[in-house]
Design a protein around this motif. Sequence first.
Motif, mmCIF file in Angstrom:
data_model
loop_
_atom_site.group_PDB
_atom_site.id
_atom_site.type_symbol
_atom_site.label_atom_id
_atom_site.label_comp_id
_atom_site.label_asym_id
_atom_site.label_seq_id
_atom_site.Cartn_x
_atom_site.Cartn_y
_atom_site.Cartn_z
ATOM 1 N N LEU A 74 -59.962 52.479 35.258
ATOM 2 C CA LEU A 74 -61.117 52.072 36.071
ATOM 3 C C LEU A 74 -60.820 52.249 37.559
ATOM 4 C CD1 LEU A 74 -62.245 48.918 34.069
ATOM 5 C CD2 LEU A 74 -63.363 51.162 34.143
ATOM 6 N N LEU A 75 -59.588 51.967 37.961
ATOM 7 C CA LEU A 75 -59.179 52.163 39.347
ATOM 8 C C LEU A 75 -59.290 53.642 39.722
ATOM 9 C CD1 LEU A 75 -57.969 51.017 41.969
ATOM 10 C CD2 LEU A 75 -55.698 51.367 40.948
ATOM 11 N N ILE A 78 -50.458 59.378 41.177
ATOM 12 C CA ILE A 78 -50.832 60.795 41.299
ATOM 13 C C ILE A 78 -49.700 61.573 41.961
ATOM 14 C CG2 ILE A 78 -52.405 62.418 42.438
ATOM 15 C CD1 ILE A 78 -54.599 60.157 42.104
ATOM 16 N N LEU A 79 -49.162 61.031 43.045
ATOM 17 C CA LEU A 79 -48.089 61.716 43.768
ATOM 18 C C LEU A 79 -46.791 61.768 42.963
ATOM 19 C CD1 LEU A 79 -48.796 60.495 47.419
ATOM 20 C CD2 LEU A 79 -49.363 62.709 46.375
ATOM 21 N N ALA A 80 -46.491 60.697 42.220
ATOM 22 C CA ALA A 80 -45.300 60.696 41.365
ATOM 23 C C ALA A 80 -45.428 61.765 40.282
ATOM 24 C CB ALA A 80 -45.090 59.315 40.739
ATOM 25 N N HIS A 81 -46.626 61.896 39.731
ATOM 26 C CA HIS A 81 -46.848 62.926 38.702
ATOM 27 C C HIS A 81 -46.672 64.310 39.308
ATOM 28 C CE1 HIS A 81 -49.437 65.761 36.430
ATOM 29 N NE2 HIS A 81 -48.723 65.260 35.441
ATOM 30 N N GLN A 82 -47.202 64.517 40.495
ATOM 31 C CA GLN A 82 -47.089 65.815 41.161
ATOM 32 C C GLN A 82 -45.612 66.139 41.429
ATOM 33 O OE1 GLN A 82 -47.037 66.295 45.044
ATOM 34 N NE2 GLN A 82 -47.324 68.486 44.925
ATOM 35 N N GLN A 83 -44.843 65.150 41.874
ATOM 36 C CA GLN A 83 -43.408 65.335 42.135
ATOM 37 C C GLN A 83 -42.664 65.706 40.861
ATOM 38 O OE1 GLN A 83 -41.457 65.097 45.064
ATOM 39 N NE2 GLN A 83 -43.498 65.296 45.980
ATOM 40 N N SER A 84 -43.035 65.047 39.759
ATOM 41 C CA SER A 84 -42.324 65.267 38.499
ATOM 42 C C SER A 84 -42.607 66.646 37.910
ATOM 43 C CB SER A 84 -42.677 64.178 37.484
ATOM 44 O OG SER A 84 -43.985 64.370 37.002
ATOM 45 N N THR A 85 -43.719 67.257 38.327
ATOM 46 C CA THR A 85 -44.054 68.584 37.773
ATOM 47 C C THR A 85 -43.756 69.701 38.768
ATOM 48 O OG1 THR A 85 -46.357 68.362 38.535
ATOM 49 C CG2 THR A 85 -45.867 67.655 36.272
ATOM 50 N N ARG A 128 -51.672 60.852 55.279
ATOM 51 C CA ARG A 128 -52.069 60.905 56.683
ATOM 52 C C ARG A 128 -52.789 59.614 57.069
ATOM 53 N NH1 ARG A 128 -55.270 65.846 57.557
ATOM 54 N NH2 ARG A 128 -57.079 64.548 57.129
ATOM 55 N N GLU A 129 -53.451 59.010 56.081
ATOM 56 C CA GLU A 129 -54.152 57.748 56.310
ATOM 57 C C GLU A 129 -53.850 56.795 55.165
ATOM 58 O OE1 GLU A 129 -58.357 58.372 56.878
ATOM 59 O OE2 GLU A 129 -58.003 59.946 58.364
ATOM 60 N N ILE A 130 -54.076 55.517 55.424
ATOM 61 C CA ILE A 130 -53.893 54.478 54.407
ATOM 62 C C ILE A 130 -55.291 54.042 53.968
ATOM 63 C CG2 ILE A 130 -53.070 52.119 54.017
ATOM 64 C CD1 ILE A 130 -50.934 52.751 56.195
ATOM 65 N N PRO A 131 -55.514 53.934 52.661
ATOM 66 C CA PRO A 131 -56.843 53.530 52.191
ATOM 67 C C PRO A 131 -57.244 52.160 52.738
ATOM 68 C CG PRO A 131 -55.389 54.034 50.333
ATOM 69 C CD PRO A 131 -54.574 54.122 51.572
ATOM 70 N N ARG A 144 -55.852 48.467 46.950
ATOM 71 C CA ARG A 144 -55.706 48.691 45.503
ATOM 72 C C ARG A 144 -55.570 50.180 45.170
ATOM 73 N NH1 ARG A 144 -61.086 49.089 42.582
ATOM 74 N NH2 ARG A 144 -62.489 49.844 44.196
ATOM 75 N N PHE A 145 -56.101 51.055 46.034
ATOM 76 C CA PHE A 145 -56.012 52.492 45.762
ATOM 77 C C PHE A 145 -54.583 53.021 45.905
ATOM 78 C CE2 PHE A 145 -60.715 52.875 46.948
ATOM 79 C CZ PHE A 145 -61.112 52.881 45.624
ATOM 80 N N ASN A 146 -53.721 52.277 46.613
ATOM 81 C CA ASN A 146 -52.334 52.737 46.771
ATOM 82 C C ASN A 146 -51.640 52.918 45.424
ATOM 83 O OD1 ASN A 146 -52.064 53.062 49.614
ATOM 84 N ND2 ASN A 146 -52.166 50.840 49.791
ATOM 85 N N LEU A 147 -51.957 52.070 44.456
ATOM 86 C CA LEU A 147 -51.344 52.153 43.137
ATOM 87 C C LEU A 147 -51.639 53.506 42.482
ATOM 88 C CD1 LEU A 147 -49.848 50.651 40.775
ATOM 89 C CD2 LEU A 147 -52.133 50.116 39.930
#
Length: 98
Positions: A55-56, A90-97, A75-78, A82-85
């Motif tokens: 849902l997030l 998303i970024l961790a997944h991108q790093q892992s691939t 570049r910016e903080i939401p 709650r969007f930081n989670l």
Amino acid sequence: HNSQSDSTLLRRNRMEKINSNEVFWHSRRGMLELDLLLVPFVKTQFDFLSPEDQLLYIDFLKQEDQDLFAWLIRREIPGEPRFNLIIDKILAHQQSTA
């Protein structure tokens, strides 16, 4: 304890609430930089997110493309912390691939 059947059952129970195919199409933004981050994430990770994180992510997709991009490149903080989670996931997944 079979988590595979649990997650399938969980998915089946949520089908009326969340259509992951629809979420996939909403993840395609038409902005290459966003598509490169969001499409692989939603294809491989969305079904494994907790219902709350799903849902997030859906709420996250309702934001403007330029905001999503600014947040994803850090570049910016939401405005909504709650969007930081979901950004971290998303970024961790991108790093892992990468």
